[in-house]
Design an enzyme around this catalytic site. Structure first.
Site, PDB file in Angstrom:
ATOM      1  N   ARG A  98      76.841  25.481 -33.323  1.00 14.19           N
ATOM      2  CA  ARG A  98      77.168  25.177 -34.729  1.00 14.19           C
ATOM      3  C   ARG A  98      75.933  25.509 -35.561  1.00 14.19           C
ATOM      4  NH1 ARG A  98      76.549  21.151 -38.394  1.00 14.19           N
ATOM      5  NH2 ARG A  98      78.309  20.671 -39.758  1.00 14.19           N
ATOM      6  N   LYS A 136      67.555  21.357 -37.402  1.00 20.84           N
ATOM      7  CA  LYS A 136      67.400  19.896 -37.289  1.00 20.84           C
ATOM      8  C   LYS A 136      65.941  19.459 -37.143  1.00 20.84           C
ATOM      9  CE  LYS A 136      72.050  18.643 -36.330  1.00 20.84           C
ATOM     10  NZ  LYS A 136      73.096  18.279 -35.379  1.00 20.84           N
TER      11      LYS A 136
HETATM   12  N1  HH2 Z   1      75.574  18.148 -36.984  1.00 28.67           N
HETATM   13  C1  HH2 Z   1      75.759  17.881 -38.285  1.00 28.67           C
HETATM   14  C2  HH2 Z   1      77.049  17.676 -38.802  1.00 28.67           C
HETATM   15  N2  HH2 Z   1      78.133  17.790 -38.012  1.00 28.67           N
HETATM   16  N3  HH2 Z   1      79.071  18.227 -35.908  1.00 28.67           N
HETATM   17  C3  HH2 Z   1      78.927  18.523 -34.606  1.00 28.67           C
HETATM   18  N4  HH2 Z   1      80.001  18.656 -33.815  1.00 28.67           N
HETATM   19  N5  HH2 Z   1      77.684  18.695 -34.044  1.00 28.67           N
HETATM   20  C4  HH2 Z   1      76.540  18.575 -34.776  1.00 28.67           C
HETATM   21  O1  HH2 Z   1      75.446  18.708 -34.203  1.00 28.67           O
HETATM   22  C5  HH2 Z   1      76.675  18.268 -36.174  1.00 28.67           C
HETATM   23  C6  HH2 Z   1      77.976  18.089 -36.713  1.00 28.67           C
HETATM   24  C7  HH2 Z   1      74.564  17.783 -39.195  1.00 28.67           C
HETATM   25  O2  HH2 Z   1      74.303  19.027 -39.804  1.00 28.67           O
HETATM   26  P1  HH2 Z   1      74.762  19.420 -41.290  1.00 28.67           P
HETATM   27  O3  HH2 Z   1      76.247  19.496 -41.393  1.00 28.67           O
HETATM   28  O4  HH2 Z   1      74.077  20.665 -41.715  1.00 28.67           O
HETATM   29  O5  HH2 Z   1      74.175  18.274 -42.196  1.00 28.67           O
HETATM   30  P2  HH2 Z   1      74.834  17.088 -42.999  1.00 28.67           P
HETATM   31  O6  HH2 Z   1      75.436  16.152 -42.013  1.00 28.67           O
HETATM   32  O7  HH2 Z   1      73.672  16.491 -43.757  1.00 28.67           O
HETATM   33  O8  HH2 Z   1      75.892  17.667 -43.910  1.00 28.67           O
END
Ligand code: HH2
Length: 266
Positions: free
Chosen positions: A238, A204
């Site tokens: 995660r 992040k």
């Molecule tokens: N962060 C992201 C997405 N979902 N869910 C939980 N529970 N906690 C988190 O910190 C979290 C989440 C963002 O990361 P990522 O899925 O890699 O990115 P994107 O939302 O751009 O798909």
């Protein structure tokens, strides 16, 4: 929790797993590397992300979710805040919904309770499109704790089993660097709410702010945050790359316990 993003636009791995075979291969890799849960997302929640409708989310999700539910030994959570998507995923047997909107929609809690599934209740300020527009809190830790506690009570009142509730401070979701650091530093306050706490720091932007690294260069920062989160009481992490995170979490957990058996001496 290994992340599998079926999106063209996720901030760190967008477009890599939009092909079904590539997604299934990545799921196998995450499992072999030691993931305990697979988290499938079909809508990016990165700051500024454009929301896609439930139909498009399902078109991305179901071709991967359906074979995975047959092939994988692992529980599968679906990262969505749309109740239509959650209902379809739950009816096919997914084990939990990872709701980045933290059960704002009461229908979501009902759908999860009906399916006797689990839930990750994550804190997000506002919506992805606008959440990083000057986020402000009087006291970020108290505000997030109060919110998560209230939403957890709502989940139980809706009939979700207490053993299926996980809380998440939502690192990077409507938070500046100082807010993210404060939430991680004070993680024990969230752990004290009595539910397992999941932490998502992987790649992040706050890591980029601290290290000056681009998104593809943030693995070391990710691992440091994983170890710190475990020491501060996180029950789950995660992450996009599982193998190294499992090692970091194991070492941190052994230090936290003061024993290699991973049993907390109390
Ligand atoms: N962060 C992201 C997405 N979902 N869910 C939980 N529970 N906690 C988190 O910190 C979290 C989440 C963002 O990361 P990522 O899925 O890699 O990115 P994107 O939302 O751009 O798909």
């Amino acid at each position: 929790m290994g992340v599998l993003n079926l999106t063209p636009d996720s901030f760190s791995d967008g477009g890599r797993f939009t092909d079904v075979d590539a997604a299934l291969e990545q799921a196998r890799r995450l499992e072999q590397e030691g993931a305990d849960i697979l988290d499938l997302g079909a809508q990016s929640t990165r700051p500024g992300a454009v929301e896609v409708g439930a139909r498009q989310e399902l078109e991305r999700l179901l071709p991967v979710l359906e074979p995975l539910l047959e092939q994988s030994q692992l529980p599968i959570s679906v990262d969505t805040n749309q109740v239509e998507v959650a209902r379809e995923a739950l009816s096919r047997g997914c084990h939990a919904i990872n709701d980045t909107c933290g059960l704002r929609d009461a229908a979501m809690a009902e759908a999860i309770a009906e399916a006797q599934a689990g839930v990750v209740i994550m804190h997000m300020r506002g919506a992805p499109r606008t959440m990083q527009d000057a986020p402000y809190y009087d006291d970020v830790v108290s505000e997030v704790a109060v919110y998560l506690e209230k939403q957890a009570e709502g989940a139980l009142a809706a009939g979700i089993s207490a053993s299926g509730v996980v809380l998440d401070p939502g690192i990077g979701f409507g938070k500046r660097l100082a807010h993210n650091l404060s939430l991680l530093h004070h993680l024990p306050r969230l752990v004290a709410l009595g539910f397992p706490v999941l932490v998502g720091t992987s790649r992040k932007s706050f890591l980029g702010e601290l290290t000056g690294r681009r998104v593809e260069e943030r693995e070391a920062g990710t691992l440091a945050s994983v170890a710190a989160a475990v020491l501060l009481g996180a029950a789950g992490l995660r992450v996009h790359r599982v193998a190294e995170a499992v090692d970091a979490a194991r070492v941190a957990a052994a230090i936290r316990c003061g024993s290699a058996s991973q049993e907390d001496p109390g």
